[in-house]
Write an enzyme that holds these catalytic residues in place. Structure first.
Site, PDB file in Angstrom:
ATOM      1  CB  SER A 237      -0.930   0.025   1.214  1.00 26.42           C
ATOM      2  OG  SER A 237      -1.782  -1.095   1.208  1.00 26.42           O
TER       3      SER A 237
ATOM      4  CB  THR B  27      -2.615  -5.053   6.841  1.00 26.40           C
ATOM      5  OG1 THR B  27      -2.593  -6.332   6.186  1.00 26.40           O
ATOM      6  CG2 THR B  27      -1.268  -4.771   7.457  1.00 26.40           C
TER       7      THR B  27
ATOM      8  CE  LYS C 245      -7.164  -6.629   6.705  1.00 31.89           C
ATOM      9  NZ  LYS C 245      -7.571  -7.192   5.413  1.00 31.89           N
TER      10      LYS C 245
ATOM     11  CG  ASN D 193      -9.823  -2.489   4.880  1.00 31.99           C
ATOM     12  OD1 ASN D 193     -10.824  -1.757   4.888  1.00 31.99           O
ATOM     13  ND2 ASN D 193      -9.288  -2.951   3.770  1.00 31.99           N
TER      14      ASN D 193
ATOM     15  N   GLY E  21     -13.769 -20.211   4.261  1.00 33.48           N
ATOM     16  CA  GLY E  21     -13.093 -19.345   5.225  1.00 33.48           C
ATOM     17  C   GLY E  21     -14.001 -18.248   5.733  1.00 33.48           C
ATOM     18  CB  ALA E  22     -16.246 -17.926   8.400  1.00 31.61           C
ATOM     19  N   GLY E  23     -13.050 -16.093   8.329  1.00 27.45           N
ATOM     20  CA  GLY E  23     -12.257 -15.159   9.129  1.00 27.45           C
ATOM     21  C   GLY E  23     -12.494 -13.725   8.666  1.00 27.45           C
TER      22      GLY E  23
ATOM     23  CB  ALA F 192      -9.981 -12.142   4.084  1.00 27.19           C
TER      24      ALA F 192
ATOM     25  N   PRO G  42     -17.203 -24.563  12.617  1.00 21.55           N
ATOM     26  CG  PRO G  42     -18.086 -26.723  12.552  1.00 21.55           C
ATOM     27  CD  PRO G  42     -16.944 -25.934  13.109  1.00 21.55           C
TER      28      PRO G  42
END
Lengths: 269, 269
Positions: free
Chosen positions: B27, B73, B77, B98, B138-140, B142, B165
């Site tokens: 960035s 980052t 976040k 973010n 993926g449920a983190g 991002a 889950p």
């Protein structure tokens, strides 16, 4: 066509100048250009540190893992020694520092470079204070640094003048203790016998200002240095020029500082 | 020859990306070049914020009078909403932000832009999620942002898969509540019927990684987006390419973000 490196990237090491206000400072442009010209991936930024948040802001900046050094300008030079692990001798004598770095072992080390720029500027104009007699107007932060540098550089005598005589006396004592070979005393603003006159008071910064002290016509051999960084000539410089004296100014002093401070930071220049 | 403006001066407005480590971030170069090309006197810096000094460092940075915005980052976040005066809707749904800016009235406002870059990257390749069915791995942080953006952009269905889950179920509930028109559920990593498969797990970042989940051969009409910012193709991208699927990657997502985030900061681009 060779690609220029980016202005900044993730690996850029950070330096900053803290002050309030900050818009007027020249260090970010001067240092950053030097760093870049030397191929050093580092940048020096303006940091506007608000007085009401001074401690928290400075501690936050110093905690950054990629910030390696700071410069302090008005009004913060006197507040920085308390944040250091070590203050070098000149900084201890002056009681204020303007340049700080994180050493390889993580300790923060600070010193005062204002006076070194003053001596460097004189040298660049072919002048030396060795064995000369100096009259210093102003015993504040800048005056302390310049007076210390004059004594350190081998002057024979230093007379200090300040509106607050106790302040002048305290500075004279500190300089005498550190540099006993220089005859340092508090005195009257009398240019007789002085080889060098220095204005380290703020008088001359405001448009309506006159001379910092009333002065008789000067011997044209007297060197006059007004350290104010402002539109030059200052009132004192105009007066001295009319007397035929060599004059020096604050910008020359700043230029003399950039190189010594950048080297202290570790810049390969 | 027209003089280039200095890289930075006393009036430069500061932005930064906070992370740990920070050396790898793109960035600073990307944003600073955009700001400069637009003639905007602003720069975006890398700030290495050490976990043990997180609160003090972030509060110190936010107290700077000339710092107007931050990007967060990994791993920060999720920690930034607590520092804001206001978190915008997408950030509230995702539970992480973010991008943060100081508004004209001094209040700090934050939002999550990760998902917007994802949708922008798809659009740039001629793809849309409108009325399509997506499988999200993926449920983190991002994954939350991307899942939210997929539902917001009008997907018909979203199936969320996570090793945990409960985490997947919690995200599904939040997305359902915000975007009831999208049929959002927790499910198995089964690509049958999916028009879009997204990898938002970290699997694929390490050289020895394989696929994030075991997959049968894919229908070549399935779009496969691996949001990992790493040497591409990733293992999932290689697998999908061998199946004849269109593939997208993390770099496209980042490129899609820069413009929307820079505009949020107020850059005239």
């Amino acid at each position: 066509m060779s690609a220029m490196p980016p202005i900044v990237d993730g690996r850029t090491r950070l330096y900053g100048i803290i002050g309030h206000p900050i818009e007027q400072v020249g260090s970010p442009a001067a240092f950053s250009a030097r760093f870049r010209a030397a191929g050093w991936n580092a940048i020096l930024l303006p940091f506007d540190v608000r007085p009401e948040a001074f401690d928290a802001t400075v501690r936050g900046l110093m905690a950054l893992g990629n910030l390696d050094g700071l410069i302090a300008t008005i009004p913060y030079k006197f507040r920085m020694p308390a944040f250091m692990d070590e203050v070098l001798p000149t900084g201890r004598i002056v009681g204020a520092i303007n340049t700080m770095k994180r050493a390889a072992d993580g300790r923060w080390i600070g010193d005062m470079f204002d006076g070194r720029g003053f001596i460097a500027a004189l040298a660049r104009q072919g002048h030396s204070v060795k064995d000369r007699r100096a009259l210093l107007l102003g015993a504040g932060g800048a005056g302390s640094a310049v007076g210390c540098a004059i004594a350190e550089a081998g002057a024979a005598a230093l007379t200090i003048v300040d509106q607050a005589p106790a302040k002048a006396a305290e500075l004279a004592t500190r300089i005498r203790n550190a540099f006993p070979q220089c005859h340092t005393q508090v005195g009257a603003p009398d240019p007789a016998g002085a080889d060098l006159i220095v204005n380290a008071t703020p008088v001359g910064m405001a448009p309506e200002d006159g001379l910092p002290v009333a002065l008789p016509p000067l011997d044209p051999a007297t060197i006059v240095f007004d350290i104010i960084v402002k539109d030059e000539p200052t009132p004192l410089q105009r007066f001295a020029r009319d007397c035929g004296c060599p004059i020096l100014g604050g910008r020359m002093m700043l230029e003399g500082q950039v190189e010594t401070m950048a080297r202290f930071f570790g810049a390969p220049i």
